[in-house]
Design an enzyme around this catalytic site. Structure first.
Site, PDB file in Angstrom:
ATOM      1  N   ASP A   1     -20.969 103.587  79.603  1.00  0.00           N
ATOM      2  CA  ASP A   1     -22.064 102.820  80.182  1.00  0.00           C
ATOM      3  C   ASP A   1     -21.996 102.939  81.705  1.00  0.00           C
ATOM      4  OD1 ASP A   1     -24.028 100.805  80.561  1.00  0.00           O
ATOM      5  OD2 ASP A   1     -23.334  99.740  78.779  1.00  0.00           O
TER       6      ASP A   1
ATOM      7  N   HIS B   1     -26.073  93.635  73.196  1.00  0.00           N
ATOM      8  CA  HIS B   1     -25.308  92.564  73.830  1.00  0.00           C
ATOM      9  C   HIS B   1     -26.166  91.672  74.729  1.00  0.00           C
ATOM     10  CE1 HIS B   1     -25.815  95.720  76.678  1.00  0.00           C
ATOM     11  NE2 HIS B   1     -25.399  94.952  77.658  1.00  0.00           N
ATOM     12  N   ASP B   2     -27.444  91.984  74.866  1.00  0.00           N
ATOM     13  CA  ASP B   2     -28.328  91.195  75.732  1.00  0.00           C
ATOM     14  C   ASP B   2     -29.298  90.309  74.959  1.00  0.00           C
ATOM     15  OD1 ASP B   2     -27.281  92.276  78.085  1.00  0.00           O
ATOM     16  OD2 ASP B   2     -28.695  93.949  78.077  1.00  0.00           O
TER      17      ASP B   2
ATOM     18  N   GLU C   1     -31.652 103.025  79.927  1.00  0.00           N
ATOM     19  CA  GLU C   1     -32.136 101.701  79.519  1.00  0.00           C
ATOM     20  C   GLU C   1     -33.509 101.488  80.153  1.00  0.00           C
ATOM     21  OE1 GLU C   1     -31.021  96.941  79.599  1.00  0.00           O
ATOM     22  OE2 GLU C   1     -30.425  98.210  81.245  1.00  0.00           O
TER      23      GLU C   1
ATOM     24  N   ASP D   1     -27.550 102.162  82.804  1.00  0.00           N
ATOM     25  CA  ASP D   1     -28.021 100.795  82.968  1.00  0.00           C
ATOM     26  C   ASP D   1     -29.239 100.736  83.897  1.00  0.00           C
ATOM     27  OD1 ASP D   1     -27.179  98.003  82.357  1.00  0.00           O
ATOM     28  OD2 ASP D   1     -26.990  97.830  84.529  1.00  0.00           O
TER      29      ASP D   1
HETATM   30  C1  GLC Z   1     -28.391  95.672  81.666  1.00  0.00           C
HETATM   31  C2  GLC Z   1     -27.235  95.285  80.790  1.00  0.00           C
HETATM   32  C3  GLC Z   1     -26.952  93.829  80.966  1.00  0.00           C
HETATM   33  C4  GLC Z   1     -26.594  93.590  82.402  1.00  0.00           C
HETATM   34  C5  GLC Z   1     -27.672  94.102  83.348  1.00  0.00           C
HETATM   35  C6  GLC Z   1     -27.159  94.197  84.751  1.00  0.00           C
HETATM   36  O1  GLC Z   1     -29.563  95.073  81.280  1.00  0.00           O
HETATM   37  O2  GLC Z   1     -27.497  95.651  79.468  1.00  0.00           O
HETATM   38  O3  GLC Z   1     -25.943  93.371  80.125  1.00  0.00           O
HETATM   39  O4  GLC Z   1     -26.405  92.223  82.629  1.00  0.00           O
HETATM   40  O5  GLC Z   1     -28.095  95.388  83.003  1.00  0.00           O
HETATM   41  O6  GLC Z   1     -26.230  95.221  84.884  1.00  0.00           O
END
Ligand code: GLC
Ligand code: CA
Length: 579
Positions: free
Chosen positions: A114, A340-341, A267, A215
């Site tokens: 990641d 995880h979000d 993402e 990310d």
């Molecule tokens: C992405 C991640 C999340 C994180 C955010 C900031 O959305 O999936 O968990 O808090 O980025 O890095």
């Protein structure tokens, strides 16, 4: 064997999409902090993942996506990195990572790491240097601005609540943080910053990882002059797609990605389906896959992520069709129902009480038969549900905590806050993995960093391994089905009843195969009539005992029943049987 209907001919004659290992893969996402602890500190670690290789292999997955494992003060559980080239102290040492990588490789599983290139930790040496003075060589690694009329430089708000700017006393200027204060945004307009990140990418790719999940990619290029967001704007939209974004991604591809057999998954925060193709159209040489979550935000108010709003099944289905049309033949998408979000998929799209088992299986069927690469989040193969948080203190998530502080400051209703977070918090997905029904679920011998879901005594891996009717057993069958039917990877997708309020029914055609998936998203029996000309043949997968005799074009689906059929008479003459 009958004649081929016109639509099947059309989809058979389209050029077959380019083959790629990452299109055929099933990805399993691990949140290392919550997977398995081996040293009793209550925090999952790399050796914990290593100790569960048999389990991972038994799932039949091909890729393991590890949420950030790099050195981090853990303000946002690893999404705030203080050293991109080292392993988080709590997770172990580099040797542990190397061993894990080798162990996974020996079982044919690749690792997706990641990458967090949009921001670092405020404890990263770059930022420590940057904040010292206005002239230093690292100043321009971040966004520093003087106050505007004694206040923040613009009206931007953090995605974790509160202003996106923090005043730093050392120089009297503000720095930008689209997420937490401890996550200052890196300035990608500075070529040195980009080079640093490319070096990091190469460092891990040279170790042999299979690729990167990247990310918040759409935020990498900021709009020049950092203009105010329109009032009430969707923040993701406001920060996404700055003017140089695609130049940077092409550069990243040229400098790094094109030199490895690696996959890059972006993402897709803040993107609409119209924006998608620009990231993944093969001719553009940027990323391989976009990972959007439009369907996971349907139940939220765009201006306030913790406020729920109702949505319908047709709206949900429309997201899949819209993205499938957008990415068409030239790009590639991801299929996910949780990560995880977000809270647990069963608690949002299924039924986490009476029909938990059935609906967990239905959702796994959707994940593994939809077009795009499936991403399964740890625990969803067991049908894990949302947890119960009895007080605000039981939450860990920085976004919950920041929102709470803001709420308190405004004098808001704390009970209402707790109620909302019990439906929306990211911590629902982060409770430790339930390996068995013992006190700490076999996750740790110590005290878990986040409270276990109290239902781990019933919902755990050990119980399900022994039960051929468990969600876990169904999940493995669905993975096998995907392997046996290449049409589930490369075939076309068509929603057969977009307006049906309870049934999601679609076909997958191509590769000399034609399948039908019917998913009843209701807690009651629902009748479903196939569109004219279609009829079911062999039942390939189901989450109930096989139905009694019924007409092949009129189905009676039980609550949350999922069935995958071969369509009758649709195989082109001479095609190989697939089993
Ligand atoms: C992405 C991640 C999340 C994180 C955010 C900031 O959305 O999936 O968990 O808090 O980025 O890095
Ligand atoms: Ca540990």
């Amino acid at each position: 064997m009958g004649l081929l209907p016109p639509q099947a001919v059309a989809s058979e004659s389209k050029p077959a999409p380019r083959r790629a290992w990452w299109k055929e893969a099933v990805v399993y996402q691990v949140y290392p902090r919550s997977f398995k602890d081996t040293n009793g500190d209550g925090i999952g670690d790399l050796r914990g993942i290593l100790s569960k290789l048999d389990y991972l292999e038994s799932l039949g997955v091909d890729v393991l996506w590890l949420c950030p494992i790099f050195k981090s003060p853990n303000a946002d559980n690893g999404y705030d990195i203080s050293d991109y080239r080292d392993v988080m102290t709590e997770f172990g040492r580099m040797e542990d990572f190397d061993e894990l990588l080798a162990g996974l490789e020996a079982r044919g599983i690749r690792v997706l790491l990641d990458l967090v290139p949009n921001h670092s930790s405020d404890e990263h040496p770059w930022f420590v240097e940057s904040r010292q003075s206005k002239q230093g060589p690292y100043r321009d690694y971040y966004f520093w601005r003087p106050p505007r009329e004694g206040r923040e430089p613009n009206n931007w708000r953090s995605l974790f609540a509160g202003p996106a700017w923090e005043l730093d006393p050392a120089t009297g200027e503000y720095y930008l943080h689209l997420f937490a204060k401890k996550q200052p945004d890196l300035n990608w307009d500075n070529p040195r910053v980009r080079r640093e990140i490319y070096d990091v990418m190469r460092f891990w790719l040279d170790k042999g990882i299979g690729g990167w999940r990247i990310d918040v990619v759409p935020f990498l290029s900021k709009r020049p002059g950092l203009p105010d967001c329109p009032p009430g704007a969707d923040l993701g939209r406001c920060y996404a797609n700055g003017p140089r974004l695609h130049d940077y991604l092409q550069e990243m591809n040229r400098e790094v990605l094109s030199r490895y057999d690696a996959v890059a998954v972006g993402e897709g925060i803040g993107l609409t389906s119209e924006d998608g193709p620009a990231f993944v159209d093969e001719g553009r040489r940027e990323l391989d896959m976009i990972y959007h979550f439009d369907h996971l935000t349907l139940d939220r108010e765009p201006s306030d992520f913790s406020t729920m709003r109702p949505f319908s099944l047709p709206e949900f289905k429309a997201v899949f069709s819209r993205w499938d049309r957008a990415l068409g033949e030239a790009g590639w998408g991801s299929v996910l129902l949780g990560n995880h979000d977000f809270p647990r998929m069963v608690s949002r799209f299924g039924n986490d009480s009476r029909f938990r088992v059935e609906s967990a299986k239905l959702l796994a069927t959707l994940l593994l038969t939809m077009r795009g690469t499936p991403y399964v989040y740890q625990g969803d193969e067991l049908g894990m549900t949302n947890s119960v948080f009895e007080s605000v203190e039981e939450f860990d998530d920085i976004s919950t905590r920041t929102a709470y502080a803001e709420r308190l400051a405004r004098g808001g209703d704390v009970a209402e806050f707790l109620r909302k977070q019990n439906r929306t918090s990211r911590d629902h997905a982060r409770t430790p993995f339930p390996w068995d029904d013992s006190e700490n679920a076999g996750f740790t011998t110590g005290r878990p960093w986040l409270k276990l879901n109290p239902n781990h005594r019933e919902i755990n891996a050990r119980a399900q391994q022994a039960d051929p009717d468990s969600p876990l057993a169904h999940f493995r069958r669905a993975v096998r089905l995907r392997r046996q039917h290449r049409v589930l990877v490369y075939g076309s997708y068509e929603d057969l009843a977009p307006q049906h309020p309870a049934v999601f029914a679609y076909s997958r055609r191509g590769e000399g195969d034609a399948l039908l998936v019917t998913l009843n998203f209701a807690s009651v029996v629902t009748r479903f009539e196939l569109p004219a000309g279609l009829a079911t043949a062999e039942l390939l997968l189901g989450n109930y005992p096989p139905p009694g005799p019924e007409p092949p074009e009129r189905l009676r689906l039980r609550p949350y029943e999922a069935r995958v059929y071969r369509l009758a008479n649709r195989r082109p003459p001479g095609a190989r049987p697939t089993r």
